[in-house]
Design an enzyme around this catalytic site. Structure first.
Site, PDB file in Angstrom:
ATOM      1  N   PHE A 161       0.843  -1.190   0.000  1.00 30.88           N
ATOM      2  CA  PHE A 161       0.000   0.000   0.000  1.00 30.88           C
ATOM      3  C   PHE A 161       0.877   1.239   0.000  1.00 30.88           C
ATOM      4  O   PHE A 161       1.742   1.386   0.860  1.00 30.88           O
ATOM      5  CB  PHE A 161      -0.918   0.005   1.225  1.00 30.88           C
ATOM      6  CG  PHE A 161      -1.953  -1.083   1.183  1.00 30.88           C
ATOM      7  CD1 PHE A 161      -3.235  -0.813   0.759  1.00 30.88           C
ATOM      8  CD2 PHE A 161      -1.627  -2.384   1.535  1.00 30.88           C
ATOM      9  CE1 PHE A 161      -4.186  -1.819   0.691  1.00 30.88           C
ATOM     10  CE2 PHE A 161      -2.558  -3.396   1.478  1.00 30.88           C
ATOM     11  CZ  PHE A 161      -3.851  -3.116   1.053  1.00 30.88           C
ATOM     12  N   HIS A 195      -9.716  -6.159   7.269  1.00 31.14           N
ATOM     13  CA  HIS A 195      -8.531  -5.765   8.016  1.00 31.14           C
ATOM     14  C   HIS A 195      -8.909  -5.227   9.396  1.00 31.14           C
ATOM     15  O   HIS A 195      -8.165  -5.425  10.354  1.00 31.14           O
ATOM     16  CB  HIS A 195      -7.698  -4.740   7.223  1.00 31.14           C
ATOM     17  CG  HIS A 195      -8.449  -3.526   6.806  1.00 31.14           C
ATOM     18  ND1 HIS A 195      -9.439  -3.564   5.841  1.00 31.14           N
ATOM     19  CD2 HIS A 195      -8.355  -2.242   7.202  1.00 31.14           C
ATOM     20  CE1 HIS A 195      -9.928  -2.342   5.674  1.00 31.14           C
ATOM     21  NE2 HIS A 195      -9.296  -1.523   6.494  1.00 31.14           N
ATOM     22  N   CYS A 230      -6.127  15.066   0.551  1.00 27.33           N
ATOM     23  CA  CYS A 230      -7.358  14.714  -0.152  1.00 27.33           C
ATOM     24  C   CYS A 230      -8.067  15.990  -0.551  1.00 27.33           C
ATOM     25  O   CYS A 230      -7.925  17.026   0.103  1.00 27.33           O
ATOM     26  CB  CYS A 230      -8.264  13.860   0.746  1.00 27.33           C
ATOM     27  SG  CYS A 230      -9.709  13.191  -0.139  1.00 27.33           S
ATOM     28  N   CYS A 290     -14.520   9.573   7.120  1.00 26.12           N
ATOM     29  CA  CYS A 290     -13.163   9.152   6.761  1.00 26.12           C
ATOM     30  C   CYS A 290     -12.475   8.529   7.978  1.00 26.12           C
ATOM     31  O   CYS A 290     -12.465   9.102   9.061  1.00 26.12           O
ATOM     32  CB  CYS A 290     -12.353  10.332   6.245  1.00 26.12           C
ATOM     33  SG  CYS A 290     -10.705   9.852   5.664  1.00 26.12           S
ATOM     34  N   ASP A 291     -11.887   7.357   7.765  1.00 28.57           N
ATOM     35  CA  ASP A 291     -11.227   6.637   8.858  1.00 28.57           C
ATOM     36  C   ASP A 291      -9.707   6.571   8.682  1.00 28.57           C
ATOM     37  O   ASP A 291      -9.045   5.756   9.305  1.00 28.57           O
ATOM     38  CB  ASP A 291     -11.800   5.226   8.993  1.00 28.57           C
ATOM     39  CG  ASP A 291     -11.585   4.366   7.750  1.00 28.57           C
ATOM     40  OD1 ASP A 291     -11.039   4.870   6.746  1.00 28.57           O
ATOM     41  OD2 ASP A 291     -11.968   3.186   7.783  1.00 28.57           O
ATOM     42  N   THR A 292      -9.165   7.432   7.835  1.00 25.91           N
ATOM     43  CA  THR A 292      -7.741   7.386   7.523  1.00 25.91           C
ATOM     44  C   THR A 292      -7.057   8.698   7.886  1.00 25.91           C
ATOM     45  O   THR A 292      -7.494   9.767   7.467  1.00 25.91           O
ATOM     46  CB  THR A 292      -7.536   7.117   6.016  1.00 25.91           C
ATOM     47  OG1 THR A 292      -8.228   5.927   5.660  1.00 25.91           O
ATOM     48  CG2 THR A 292      -6.069   6.959   5.681  1.00 25.91           C
ATOM     49  N   CYS A 301     -14.666  14.034   4.029  1.00 26.36           N
ATOM     50  CA  CYS A 301     -15.798  13.162   4.350  1.00 26.36           C
ATOM     51  C   CYS A 301     -15.901  12.971   5.857  1.00 26.36           C
ATOM     52  O   CYS A 301     -14.894  12.685   6.517  1.00 26.36           O
ATOM     53  CB  CYS A 301     -15.635  11.812   3.667  1.00 26.36           C
ATOM     54  SG  CYS A 301     -15.532  11.953   1.864  1.00 26.36           S
ATOM     55  N   GLU A 356      -7.200   3.187  -5.433  1.00 27.02           N
ATOM     56  CA  GLU A 356      -8.438   3.471  -4.719  1.00 27.02           C
ATOM     57  C   GLU A 356      -8.623   4.984  -4.772  1.00 27.02           C
ATOM     58  O   GLU A 356      -7.839   5.729  -4.188  1.00 27.02           O
ATOM     59  CB  GLU A 356      -8.351   2.978  -3.278  1.00 27.02           C
ATOM     60  CG  GLU A 356      -8.211   1.469  -3.187  1.00 27.02           C
ATOM     61  CD  GLU A 356      -8.046   0.957  -1.766  1.00 27.02           C
ATOM     62  OE1 GLU A 356      -7.799   1.757  -0.844  1.00 27.02           O
ATOM     63  OE2 GLU A 356      -8.153  -0.259  -1.587  1.00 27.02           O
TER      64      GLU A 356
END
Length: 181
Positions: free
Chosen positions: A24, A175, A30, A37-39, A34, A93
């Site tokens: 990855f 994951h 970005c 968003c979990d990142t 959002c 992605e």
């Protein structure tokens, strides 16, 4: 130079390629904000294409996932060419709001509410379901349409929706379920 949040080796935890070993490459930044968003992707270091490929080559897989943030803000045709020259299978992605360079093997588009998708063809639509109307995403040509619970919180609602509209398939964030990166 590209701002990279992190590069790591794991298995793909969601979407069509779930279970596939992959490197990855998480790009910083970005163009959307959002609420779900979990990142954490804002931080990062600047790396050349050669540095990125050297790090990728430390791992035994040829499957590369370009992710973010939003990778379309940072990737170039030159990086894609160098990855292909290195024998890599390139998955991206993306939220689909920016055009992409040629040569990407698998485009996973995860459209977001109130954001215009400009890609005319993708391989996979993967929507994080929060109860919104997702029918319009079926008009984007794709090989597979995946519906994903929001951070594993509304799985039963998603299953119920998919049973009513079977053109969608379930994508789980495995994951998170098995506690790996």
């Amino acid at each position: 130079m590209k701002k990279i949040n992190e590069i790591f080796y794991s298995i793909q935890g969601e979407g069509f390629y779930t279970g596939t070993p992959a490197v990855f490459v998480r790009f910083s930044g970005c163009n959307l904000k959002c609420s779900f968003c979990d990142t954490q992707h804002e931080d990062g270091i600047y790396m050349s294409d050669e540095d990125i490929i050297a790090e990728i080559n430390r791992y035994p897989t040829s499957h590369i996932v370009l992710t973010g943030g939003e990778p379309s803000l940072r990737i170039t045709q030159e990086l894609i060419r160098k990855l292909k020259d290195a024998g890599k299978f390139i998955q991206i992605e993306t939220n689909g709001t920016k055009l992409l360079p040629e040569g990407i093997d698998w485009i996973t588009c995860s459209p977001k509410p109130d954001a215009q998708v400009v890609l005319s063809k993708v391989n996979e639509i993967k929507v994080v379901y929060t109860g919104q109307d997702v029918a319009s995403y079926l008009s984007i040509p794709a090989q597979v349409y995946m519906l994903q619970p929001c951070s594993c919180t509304n799985t039963e609602e998603v299953i119920h929706y998919i049973k009513q509209y079977p053109q969608w398939r379930l994508s789980l964030q495995t994951h998170k379920l098995i506690n790996i990166r």
